[in-house]
Design a protein around this motif. Sequence first.
Motif, short mmCIF file in Angstrom:
data_model
loop_
_atom_site.label_atom_id
_atom_site.label_comp_id
_atom_site.label_asym_id
_atom_site.label_seq_id
_atom_site.Cartn_x
_atom_site.Cartn_y
_atom_site.Cartn_z
N VAL A 236 0.84 -1.20 0.00
CA VAL A 236 0.00 0.00 0.00
C VAL A 236 0.87 1.25 0.00
O VAL A 236 0.58 2.23 -0.71
CB VAL A 236 -0.95 0.00 1.21
N ALA A 237 1.95 1.24 0.76
CA ALA A 237 2.84 2.40 0.82
C ALA A 237 3.45 2.69 -0.55
O ALA A 237 3.43 3.84 -1.03
CB ALA A 237 3.95 2.16 1.84
N LEU A 238 3.98 1.69 -1.20
CA LEU A 238 4.64 1.88 -2.49
C LEU A 238 3.63 2.26 -3.58
O LEU A 238 3.94 3.07 -4.46
CB LEU A 238 5.41 0.63 -2.88
N GLU A 239 2.43 1.72 -3.49
CA GLU A 239 1.40 2.05 -4.48
C GLU A 239 0.91 3.50 -4.33
O GLU A 239 0.36 4.07 -5.27
CB GLU A 239 0.22 1.09 -4.34
N ASN A 240 1.10 4.07 -3.16
CA ASN A 240 0.62 5.43 -2.91
C ASN A 240 1.73 6.47 -2.88
O ASN A 240 1.54 7.57 -2.35
CB ASN A 240 -0.19 5.46 -1.62
N GLY A 241 2.89 6.13 -3.45
CA GLY A 241 3.92 7.13 -3.65
C GLY A 241 5.09 7.13 -2.71
O GLY A 241 5.92 8.05 -2.76
N ALA A 242 5.20 6.12 -1.83
CA ALA A 242 6.36 6.07 -0.94
C ALA A 242 7.64 5.88 -1.76
O ALA A 242 7.66 5.12 -2.72
CB ALA A 242 6.21 4.93 0.06
N LEU A 243 8.68 6.58 -1.36
CA LEU A 243 9.98 6.43 -2.00
C LEU A 243 10.64 5.12 -1.60
O LEU A 243 11.40 4.53 -2.36
CB LEU A 243 10.88 7.61 -1.62
N CYS A 258 8.77 9.38 2.18
CA CYS A 258 8.09 9.96 1.02
C CYS A 258 8.40 11.45 0.92
O CYS A 258 8.93 12.05 1.86
CB CYS A 258 6.58 9.77 1.14
N PHE A 259 8.08 12.05 -0.21
CA PHE A 259 8.15 13.50 -0.32
C PHE A 259 7.11 14.11 0.61
O PHE A 259 6.05 13.53 0.87
CB PHE A 259 7.90 13.95 -1.76
N LYS A 260 7.42 15.29 1.12
CA LYS A 260 6.55 15.98 2.07
C LYS A 260 5.12 16.09 1.55
O LYS A 260 4.16 15.88 2.31
CB LYS A 260 7.15 17.36 2.37
N ASP A 261 4.97 16.40 0.28
CA ASP A 261 3.63 16.61 -0.28
C ASP A 261 2.82 15.32 -0.40
O ASP A 261 1.60 15.37 -0.60
CB ASP A 261 3.73 17.27 -1.66
N ASP A 262 3.48 14.16 -0.32
CA ASP A 262 2.78 12.88 -0.44
C ASP A 262 2.44 12.25 0.91
O ASP A 262 1.76 11.22 0.96
CB ASP A 262 3.63 11.89 -1.24
N ALA A 263 2.90 12.85 2.00
CA ALA A 263 2.78 12.22 3.32
C ALA A 263 1.32 11.99 3.72
O ALA A 263 0.95 10.90 4.18
CB ALA A 263 3.50 13.05 4.38
N GLN A 264 0.48 12.99 3.56
CA GLN A 264 -0.90 12.85 3.98
C GLN A 264 -1.67 11.84 3.13
O GLN A 264 -2.54 11.12 3.63
CB GLN A 264 -1.60 14.21 3.95
N MET A 270 -3.13 4.38 4.49
CA MET A 270 -2.81 3.42 5.54
C MET A 270 -3.93 3.35 6.58
O MET A 270 -4.32 2.26 7.02
CB MET A 270 -1.49 3.80 6.22
N GLN A 271 -4.44 4.50 6.99
CA GLN A 271 -5.52 4.51 7.98
C GLN A 271 -6.77 3.83 7.46
O GLN A 271 -7.46 3.13 8.21
CB GLN A 271 -5.82 5.95 8.39
N ALA A 272 -7.05 4.01 6.18
CA ALA A 272 -8.24 3.40 5.59
C ALA A 272 -8.10 1.88 5.51
O ALA A 272 -9.07 1.14 5.75
CB ALA A 272 -8.48 3.98 4.20
N ARG A 273 -6.90 1.41 5.19
CA ARG A 273 -6.68 -0.03 4.99
C ARG A 273 -6.38 -0.76 6.31
O ARG A 273 -6.78 -1.91 6.49
CB ARG A 273 -5.52 -0.23 4.01
#
Length: 294
Positions: A236-243, A258-264, A270-273
């Motif tokens: 889930v992390a990698l699919e949602n933009g984690a470096l 991750c980049f700052k803009d992708d953190a939220q 993660m919270q949803a899953r």
Amino acid sequence: MIISVPATSANLGPGFDCLGLSLDFRNYFCITNSCLQTIDIIGEGENFNKLKADNVFVKIFSENLKKMGISDRTFAFEFRNKIPISRGLGSSSAVISAALGMAHLLKYGKIDKQEILNLALQYENHPDNITPAIFGGFNVAVVDNGKVLHLKQNISDDIRAVVVIPNRAISTKYSRQTLPKKYTNTDSVYNLSRSSLMCMAFMQEKWDMLRIASKDKFHQYRRMKQYPVLFAVQKVALENGALMSTLSGSGSSFLNICFKDDAQKILKAMQARFSNFRVLDLAFDNQGLQIEKE
């Protein structure tokens, strides 16, 4: 007197027992003169009676004061803990570092971080957590002739850590028993090349290299098999933009950079899953152990 120490994340994939970094998420350790020793724990561990009956901070602090010739003083101890216990975020290293730092501050009125780091090896024989706990930042550390040699790189504000903290602990001692006694030449070169690439990526801020650099063949897969949901956390992390997405220490926490803009975005995914896990959006720490009040 108050000292604070940050949470840490070690190994970072291929950097087994030698790479670690510091997170802006701190425990605070306070002592005051008292005619009677008392221990008060606020936050993580406050419901564990064993932490009051057999407190590691008090034991290490008292042991080192005695070595310094101070054995006739009593204190009230207050611990304000944020770092989860037995979740791979350096809670033990924070306690060790703080206890040694407090003893030295009381005796000498100052702290020598390198001396404290070397002393910490008596209690934690792998330097990947204790080094960033004391110095902050991204660290490469090795042990040579009983001393820790290390290099530190400050971590940019451009990236953040989304940390997933499951509601289940993984014992470091037990998880090490699942690892092989020997590794093949191919796997060793695989890890050496990627841990080297990770060091350069942090030095040069080549964040696009982290996904490749964080791959590992030494420990992660075997440890994650103990708690298979961690494979889903990484996916889930990698699919949602984690470096990069790696087991934090021996787990069970997961570090996602991750980049700052992708953190939220990653945090919400993660919270949803994984609604029964804690998820934190954290900055990195470049200070390490700090004196908050003398």
